[in-house]
Design a protein around this motif. Structure first.
Motif, mmCIF file in Angstrom:
data_model
loop_
_atom_site.group_PDB
_atom_site.id
_atom_site.type_symbol
_atom_site.label_atom_id
_atom_site.label_comp_id
_atom_site.label_asym_id
_atom_site.label_seq_id
_atom_site.Cartn_x
_atom_site.Cartn_y
_atom_site.Cartn_z
ATOM 1 N N SER A 32 59.961 67.149 102.043
ATOM 2 C CA SER A 32 59.557 67.115 103.445
ATOM 3 C C SER A 32 60.710 67.432 104.382
ATOM 4 N N ILE A 69 60.740 59.460 110.170
ATOM 5 C CA ILE A 69 62.001 59.435 109.417
ATOM 6 C C ILE A 69 62.392 60.840 108.984
ATOM 7 N N VAL A 70 61.420 61.587 108.460
ATOM 8 C CA VAL A 70 61.688 62.968 108.022
ATOM 9 C C VAL A 70 62.134 63.826 109.201
ATOM 10 N N GLY A 72 51.894 54.291 107.696
ATOM 11 C CA GLY A 72 52.966 54.681 106.780
ATOM 12 C C GLY A 72 53.296 56.159 106.887
ATOM 13 N N SER A 73 52.271 56.997 107.047
ATOM 14 C CA SER A 73 52.500 58.434 107.202
ATOM 15 C C SER A 73 53.236 58.746 108.497
ATOM 16 N N THR A 82 56.856 57.643 107.997
ATOM 17 C CA THR A 82 57.547 58.611 107.131
ATOM 18 C C THR A 82 57.805 59.911 107.880
ATOM 19 N N ASN A 124 59.340 63.424 97.407
ATOM 20 C CA ASN A 124 58.523 63.852 98.549
ATOM 21 C C ASN A 124 59.335 63.852 99.837
ATOM 22 N N LEU A 125 60.222 62.884 99.977
ATOM 23 C CA LEU A 125 61.076 62.835 101.161
ATOM 24 C C LEU A 125 62.000 64.049 101.221
ATOM 25 N N SER A 165 56.412 68.461 106.147
ATOM 26 C CA SER A 165 55.876 68.044 104.854
ATOM 27 C C SER A 165 54.956 69.120 104.278
ATOM 28 N N TRP A 213 58.353 58.923 95.823
ATOM 29 C CA TRP A 213 58.638 58.854 97.242
ATOM 30 C C TRP A 213 59.910 59.613 97.614
ATOM 31 N N GLY A 272 58.166 66.174 111.324
ATOM 32 C CA GLY A 272 58.137 65.612 109.975
ATOM 33 C C GLY A 272 56.828 65.879 109.257
ATOM 34 N N THR A 273 55.713 65.775 109.973
ATOM 35 C CA THR A 273 54.398 66.017 109.373
ATOM 36 C C THR A 273 54.219 67.480 109.019
#
Length: 79
Positions: free
Chosen positions: A63, A13-14, A6-7, A10, A59-60, A39, A56, A35-36
């Protein structure tokens, strides 16, 4: 294991959203990395401002802003 997957999704996507905002093209791996890191950058910057994201969507947004800052900083440092 599902949390890791999931990370990564995400992060991808970010990174993709930040790439579209900042007008950059990149691979899936680079999107995940951007993205990581974005974040972490977003959480740090918004934490300095006294804003903490809960949920969520929040946080999106944090990020994506952090990833845009990371991309901008990378452009300034490495041309």
């Amino acid at each position: 294991m599902l949390k890791l997957i999931g990370s990564l999704i995400t992060g991808a996507i970010v990174g993709w959203i930040a790439g579209k905002i900042m007008n950059t093209e990149s691979s899936l791996l680079r999107n995940i990395v951007v993205g990581t890191i974005g974040s972490f950058v977003g959480s740090f910057v918004f934490g300095l401002l006294g804003f903490y994201a809960f949920g969520w969507v929040a946080n999106l947004v944090v990020s994506v802003v952090g990833a845009c800052i990371f991309i901008w900083l990378g452009r300034k440092l490495f041309g």
